[in-house]
Design an enzyme around this catalytic site. Sequence first.
Site, mmCIF file in Angstrom:
data_model
loop_
_atom_site.group_PDB
_atom_site.id
_atom_site.type_symbol
_atom_site.label_atom_id
_atom_site.label_comp_id
_atom_site.label_asym_id
_atom_site.label_seq_id
_atom_site.Cartn_x
_atom_site.Cartn_y
_atom_site.Cartn_z
ATOM 1 N N SER A 113 2.306 30.876 50.418
ATOM 2 C CA SER A 113 3.401 30.741 49.921
ATOM 3 C C SER A 113 4.273 29.946 50.987
ATOM 4 O O SER A 113 4.147 30.371 52.255
ATOM 5 C CB SER A 113 4.038 31.881 49.374
ATOM 6 O OG SER A 113 3.491 32.322 48.402
ATOM 7 N N ASP A 135 31.919 44.688 41.360
ATOM 8 C CA ASP A 135 31.860 45.989 41.087
ATOM 9 C C ASP A 135 30.440 46.657 41.418
ATOM 10 O O ASP A 135 29.486 45.835 40.879
ATOM 11 C CB ASP A 135 32.173 46.483 39.813
ATOM 12 C CG ASP A 135 31.923 47.955 39.540
ATOM 13 O OD1 ASP A 135 31.395 48.738 40.107
ATOM 14 O OD2 ASP A 135 32.578 48.292 38.448
ATOM 15 N N GLY A 136 30.396 47.074 42.409
ATOM 16 C CA GLY A 136 29.170 47.480 43.095
ATOM 17 C C GLY A 136 28.076 48.145 42.441
ATOM 18 O O GLY A 136 26.996 48.255 42.442
HETATM 19 C C1 LIG Z 1 32.567 54.395 53.094
HETATM 20 S S1 LIG Z 1 33.023 52.867 53.112
HETATM 21 C C2 LIG Z 1 31.672 51.990 53.587
HETATM 22 C C3 LIG Z 1 32.011 51.435 54.745
HETATM 23 C C4 LIG Z 1 30.826 50.208 55.208
HETATM 24 N N1 LIG Z 1 29.472 50.698 55.149
HETATM 25 C C5 LIG Z 1 31.167 49.667 56.567
HETATM 26 O O1 LIG Z 1 30.265 49.262 57.270
HETATM 27 O O2 LIG Z 1 32.656 49.612 56.919
HETATM 28 C C6 LIG Z 1 32.633 52.893 51.324
HETATM 29 C C7 LIG Z 1 33.145 51.464 50.584
HETATM 30 O O3 LIG Z 1 32.779 51.350 49.008
HETATM 31 C C8 LIG Z 1 33.626 50.631 48.454
HETATM 32 N N2 LIG Z 1 33.696 50.841 46.883
HETATM 33 C C9 LIG Z 1 33.627 52.219 46.342
HETATM 34 N N3 LIG Z 1 33.442 51.870 45.123
HETATM 35 C C10 LIG Z 1 32.970 50.552 44.774
HETATM 36 C C11 LIG Z 1 32.581 49.782 43.739
HETATM 37 N N4 LIG Z 1 32.537 50.399 42.378
HETATM 38 N N5 LIG Z 1 32.191 48.707 44.108
HETATM 39 C C12 LIG Z 1 32.340 47.914 45.123
HETATM 40 N N6 LIG Z 1 32.752 48.555 46.327
HETATM 41 C C13 LIG Z 1 32.892 49.922 46.197
HETATM 42 C C14 LIG Z 1 35.026 51.074 49.021
HETATM 43 O O4 LIG Z 1 36.050 50.084 48.828
HETATM 44 C C15 LIG Z 1 34.706 51.132 50.370
HETATM 45 O O5 LIG Z 1 34.881 50.098 51.263
#
Ligand SMILES: C[S@@+](CC[C@H](N)C(=O)[O-])C[C@H]1O[C@@H](n2cnc3c(N)ncnc32)[C@H](O)[C@@H]1O
Length: 199
Positions: free
Chosen positions: A29, A115-116
Amino acid sequence: MTLVDRANYCKHNPYQDRPQSIGFAVTISAPHMHAAKALDVGSGSGYLTACMAVMVGPKGKAIGIDHIPELVQMSIENIERDQPGLIKSGNIKMIGLNSIYLITSNSHSFVEVGDGRLGYPEEAKYDAIHVGAAAPTLPQQLIEQLKVGGRLIIPMGKEGGNQALEMIDKLADGTIKRESVMSVVYVPLTDKESQWPGR
Ligand SMILES: C[S@@+](CC[C@H](N)C(=O)[O-])C[C@H]1O[C@@H](n2cnc3c(N)ncnc32)[C@H](O)[C@@H]1O
């Protein structure tokens, strides 16, 4: 991938990013097909997304997703300051909360991206998915967006309760193997209004 010389694996045009014949009616590939893709859910400051982009290398892609638009903007600025060019080159893509108008053969509708908990199907499937916030239940969309052989790292548990960092592997038959790696304390993977109602 640059450490493995493709000339030892195919006779013709080994350095072209295209499939090449290896005889027996089959091909090797194109290298870009093997380049890794990673998704960072809850990308916050963008730090881990940048680390992931460096790990997948110049042929790979890291996608960061967060539902707080201000954080997404800040993460873009952070990455541009630290790793100039990674966003412009497409090695990193940052996704924020938004509505897109989706037209399919039988429907027109607004769908939410950013929305993650829904992952990011537009770029699926992923070799690695990291979730940076604790999920009360396992988001099935993230499992679906994982490649066979891919790995999801996700803190599981309620806000303020017992949480465990889980390592979830997708096996060749499509089933998953779950392993609890350690106890953790994370902020919740939740909806935007619950996290930050505009205080
Ligand atoms: C502990 S922080 C992560 C920090 C990140 N790993 C960094 O390097 O800065 C958690 C993050 O998850 C996000 N979050 C929470 N629920 C979410 C959702 N449903 N969709 C997207 N992001 C979400 C928050 O806004 C926050 O920025």
